[in-house]
Design a protein around this motif. Structure first.
Motif, PDB file in Angstrom:
ATOM      1  N   LYS A 216     -73.473  -7.983 112.379  1.00  0.00           N
ATOM      2  CA  LYS A 216     -72.287  -8.846 112.438  1.00  0.00           C
ATOM      3  C   LYS A 216     -72.638  -9.350 111.008  1.00  0.00           C
ATOM      4  O   LYS A 216     -71.417  -9.903 110.221  1.00  0.00           O
ATOM      5  CB  LYS A 216     -72.551  -9.889 113.308  1.00  0.00           C
ATOM      6  CG  LYS A 216     -71.866  -9.382 114.772  1.00  0.00           C
ATOM      7  CD  LYS A 216     -71.800 -10.412 115.535  1.00  0.00           C
ATOM      8  CE  LYS A 216     -71.184  -9.755 117.133  1.00  0.00           C
ATOM      9  NZ  LYS A 216     -71.320 -10.832 118.008  1.00  0.00           N
ATOM     10  N   VAL A 217     -73.779  -9.895 110.788  1.00  0.00           N
ATOM     11  CA  VAL A 217     -74.043 -10.525 109.464  1.00  0.00           C
ATOM     12  C   VAL A 217     -73.703  -9.671 108.267  1.00  0.00           C
ATOM     13  O   VAL A 217     -73.253 -10.179 107.039  1.00  0.00           O
ATOM     14  CB  VAL A 217     -75.535 -11.211 109.323  1.00  0.00           C
ATOM     15  CG1 VAL A 217     -76.011 -11.553 108.073  1.00  0.00           C
ATOM     16  CG2 VAL A 217     -75.895 -12.059 110.405  1.00  0.00           C
ATOM     17  N   GLY A 218     -74.210  -8.461 108.363  1.00  0.00           N
ATOM     18  CA  GLY A 218     -74.029  -7.570 107.209  1.00  0.00           C
ATOM     19  C   GLY A 218     -72.451  -7.379 106.905  1.00  0.00           C
ATOM     20  O   GLY A 218     -71.918  -7.342 105.668  1.00  0.00           O
ATOM     21  N   HIS A 219     -71.607  -7.357 107.893  1.00  0.00           N
ATOM     22  CA  HIS A 219     -70.215  -7.265 107.836  1.00  0.00           C
ATOM     23  C   HIS A 219     -69.606  -8.680 107.207  1.00  0.00           C
ATOM     24  O   HIS A 219     -68.763  -8.523 106.424  1.00  0.00           O
ATOM     25  CB  HIS A 219     -69.547  -7.090 109.313  1.00  0.00           C
ATOM     26  CG  HIS A 219     -68.101  -7.059 109.186  1.00  0.00           C
ATOM     27  ND1 HIS A 219     -67.245  -5.977 108.543  1.00  0.00           N
ATOM     28  CD2 HIS A 219     -67.305  -8.104 109.517  1.00  0.00           C
ATOM     29  CE1 HIS A 219     -66.157  -6.105 108.887  1.00  0.00           C
ATOM     30  NE2 HIS A 219     -65.822  -7.241 109.523  1.00  0.00           N
TER      31      HIS A 219
ATOM     32  N   VAL B  54     -87.596  -5.168 125.760  1.00  0.00           N
ATOM     33  CA  VAL B  54     -88.000  -4.926 124.344  1.00  0.00           C
ATOM     34  C   VAL B  54     -86.515  -4.138 123.825  1.00  0.00           C
ATOM     35  O   VAL B  54     -85.924  -4.588 122.676  1.00  0.00           O
ATOM     36  CB  VAL B  54     -89.127  -4.257 124.053  1.00  0.00           C
ATOM     37  CG1 VAL B  54     -89.129  -3.830 122.371  1.00  0.00           C
ATOM     38  CG2 VAL B  54     -90.302  -5.026 124.295  1.00  0.00           C
ATOM     39  N   PHE B  55     -86.301  -3.092 124.508  1.00  0.00           N
ATOM     40  CA  PHE B  55     -84.902  -2.313 124.116  1.00  0.00           C
ATOM     41  C   PHE B  55     -83.872  -3.309 123.858  1.00  0.00           C
ATOM     42  O   PHE B  55     -83.098  -3.142 122.993  1.00  0.00           O
ATOM     43  CB  PHE B  55     -84.914  -1.049 124.944  1.00  0.00           C
ATOM     44  CG  PHE B  55     -83.561  -0.357 124.735  1.00  0.00           C
ATOM     45  CD1 PHE B  55     -83.756   0.628 123.733  1.00  0.00           C
ATOM     46  CD2 PHE B  55     -82.469  -0.484 125.324  1.00  0.00           C
ATOM     47  CE1 PHE B  55     -82.555   1.481 123.179  1.00  0.00           C
ATOM     48  CE2 PHE B  55     -81.300   0.369 124.754  1.00  0.00           C
ATOM     49  CZ  PHE B  55     -81.293   1.292 123.914  1.00  0.00           C
ATOM     50  N   GLY B  56     -83.608  -3.996 125.027  1.00  0.00           N
ATOM     51  CA  GLY B  56     -82.593  -4.944 125.121  1.00  0.00           C
ATOM     52  C   GLY B  56     -82.439  -5.824 123.857  1.00  0.00           C
ATOM     53  O   GLY B  56     -81.512  -6.117 123.078  1.00  0.00           O
ATOM     54  N   GLY B  57     -83.717  -6.661 123.718  1.00  0.00           N
ATOM     55  CA  GLY B  57     -83.801  -7.485 122.681  1.00  0.00           C
ATOM     56  C   GLY B  57     -83.526  -6.814 121.099  1.00  0.00           C
ATOM     57  O   GLY B  57     -82.827  -7.339 120.394  1.00  0.00           O
ATOM     58  N   VAL B  58     -84.060  -5.695 120.822  1.00  0.00           N
ATOM     59  CA  VAL B  58     -83.976  -4.856 119.758  1.00  0.00           C
ATOM     60  C   VAL B  58     -82.381  -4.357 119.542  1.00  0.00           C
ATOM     61  O   VAL B  58     -81.881  -4.947 118.509  1.00  0.00           O
ATOM     62  CB  VAL B  58     -84.908  -3.661 119.487  1.00  0.00           C
ATOM     63  CG1 VAL B  58     -84.029  -2.764 118.482  1.00  0.00           C
ATOM     64  CG2 VAL B  58     -86.088  -4.053 119.601  1.00  0.00           C
ATOM     65  N   SER B  59     -81.705  -4.168 120.771  1.00  0.00           N
ATOM     66  CA  SER B  59     -80.292  -3.965 120.655  1.00  0.00           C
ATOM     67  C   SER B  59     -79.417  -5.316 120.272  1.00  0.00           C
ATOM     68  O   SER B  59     -78.454  -5.213 119.499  1.00  0.00           O
ATOM     69  CB  SER B  59     -79.968  -3.460 121.869  1.00  0.00           C
ATOM     70  OG  SER B  59     -78.512  -3.121 122.024  1.00  0.00           O
ATOM     71  N   LEU B  60     -79.911  -6.303 120.742  1.00  0.00           N
ATOM     72  CA  LEU B  60     -79.140  -7.449 120.480  1.00  0.00           C
ATOM     73  C   LEU B  60     -79.437  -8.023 118.869  1.00  0.00           C
ATOM     74  O   LEU B  60     -78.256  -8.386 118.426  1.00  0.00           O
ATOM     75  CB  LEU B  60     -79.704  -8.775 121.498  1.00  0.00           C
ATOM     76  CG  LEU B  60     -79.200 -10.251 121.227  1.00  0.00           C
ATOM     77  CD1 LEU B  60     -77.847 -10.010 121.872  1.00  0.00           C
ATOM     78  CD2 LEU B  60     -80.140 -10.937 121.939  1.00  0.00           C
ATOM     79  N   VAL B  61     -80.638  -7.848 118.622  1.00  0.00           N
ATOM     80  CA  VAL B  61     -81.009  -8.428 117.161  1.00  0.00           C
ATOM     81  C   VAL B  61     -80.378  -7.287 116.171  1.00  0.00           C
ATOM     82  O   VAL B  61     -79.564  -7.564 115.279  1.00  0.00           O
ATOM     83  CB  VAL B  61     -82.634  -8.222 117.053  1.00  0.00           C
ATOM     84  CG1 VAL B  61     -82.722  -8.551 115.486  1.00  0.00           C
ATOM     85  CG2 VAL B  61     -83.083  -9.373 117.488  1.00  0.00           C
ATOM     86  N   SER B  62     -80.130  -6.107 116.705  1.00  0.00           N
ATOM     87  CA  SER B  62     -79.566  -5.120 115.608  1.00  0.00           C
ATOM     88  C   SER B  62     -77.840  -5.331 115.654  1.00  0.00           C
ATOM     89  O   SER B  62     -77.238  -5.261 114.284  1.00  0.00           O
ATOM     90  CB  SER B  62     -79.629  -3.616 116.409  1.00  0.00           C
ATOM     91  OG  SER B  62     -78.938  -2.600 115.582  1.00  0.00           O
ATOM     92  N   GLY B  63     -77.463  -5.709 116.794  1.00  0.00           N
ATOM     93  CA  GLY B  63     -75.710  -6.301 116.722  1.00  0.00           C
ATOM     94  C   GLY B  63     -75.708  -7.318 116.122  1.00  0.00           C
ATOM     95  O   GLY B  63     -74.750  -7.467 115.072  1.00  0.00           O
ATOM     96  N   ALA B  64     -76.565  -8.404 115.995  1.00  0.00           N
ATOM     97  CA  ALA B  64     -76.354  -9.591 115.216  1.00  0.00           C
ATOM     98  C   ALA B  64     -76.712  -9.077 113.540  1.00  0.00           C
ATOM     99  O   ALA B  64     -75.977  -9.932 112.674  1.00  0.00           O
ATOM    100  CB  ALA B  64     -77.575 -10.623 115.411  1.00  0.00           C
TER     101      ALA B  64
END
Length: 162
Positions: free
Chosen positions: A136-139, A123-133
């Motif tokens: 990037k979208v925000g940037h 779950v932590f890895g998935g949340v981290s991945l989604v957070s990174g995505a």
């Protein structure tokens, strides 16, 4: 139990940066031209309205109708009566207090479940991945916004409307 390392962003290749840059440029150009076109359309509609007095005539008719039938007063009286009944029911059955207690309990349960889930490495890895995505979208959205502002200014300067 050890947690996996947080998601690390990979550096984009020069080819993908170029594609993203061109895409941002195209989107910014379309948005800028749409903004300028929309701004002109609003000006035309406003002058049409002023010439034909559509808005002022409609507003005068509404005020006149309201004065004739007293609609505002009737709506106000109805709203007061409904508000009074709602307060009475709330006092009798303690709806507000019970709702607040239920919401507080639900919030505590959700918080506890969230903490337990974040301890799971998947779950932590998935949340981290989604957070990174999302980062990037925000940037990218920020870049498009900046480029759009620049293009709007350039388009307005070109048309001499600034």
């Amino acid at each position: 139990m050890s947690l996996p390392p947080p998601y690390e962003e990979k550096q984009p290749t020069s080819g993908s940066q170029s594609v993203v840059g061109r895409t941002e440029d195209v989107v910014a150009s379309v948005l800028a031209k749409s903004y300028v076109l929309g701004k002109g359309t609003v000006g035309i509609a406003k002058s049409f309205d002023e010439k034909h007095r559509i808005t002022s005539t409609a507003a005068a008719k509404v005020v006149s109708l309201n004065q004739k039938i007293g609609l505002s007063e009737k709506i106000g009286a109805g709203a007061s009566a409904v508000t009074g009944k709602v307060r009475e029911v709330d006092r009798r059955f303690e709806v507000s207090g019970k709702t607040k207690s239920a919401m507080t309990a639900a919030g505590q349960k959700v918080s506890g479940a969230g903490s337990a889930m974040m301890k799971n490495k998947y779950v932590f890895g998935g949340v981290s991945l989604v957070s990174g995505a999302f980062r990037k979208v925000g940037h990218a959205a920020s870049e498009v916004g900046s480029k759009t502002k620049e293009k709007v200014m350039a388009e307005e300067m070109r048309k001499g409307s600034f």
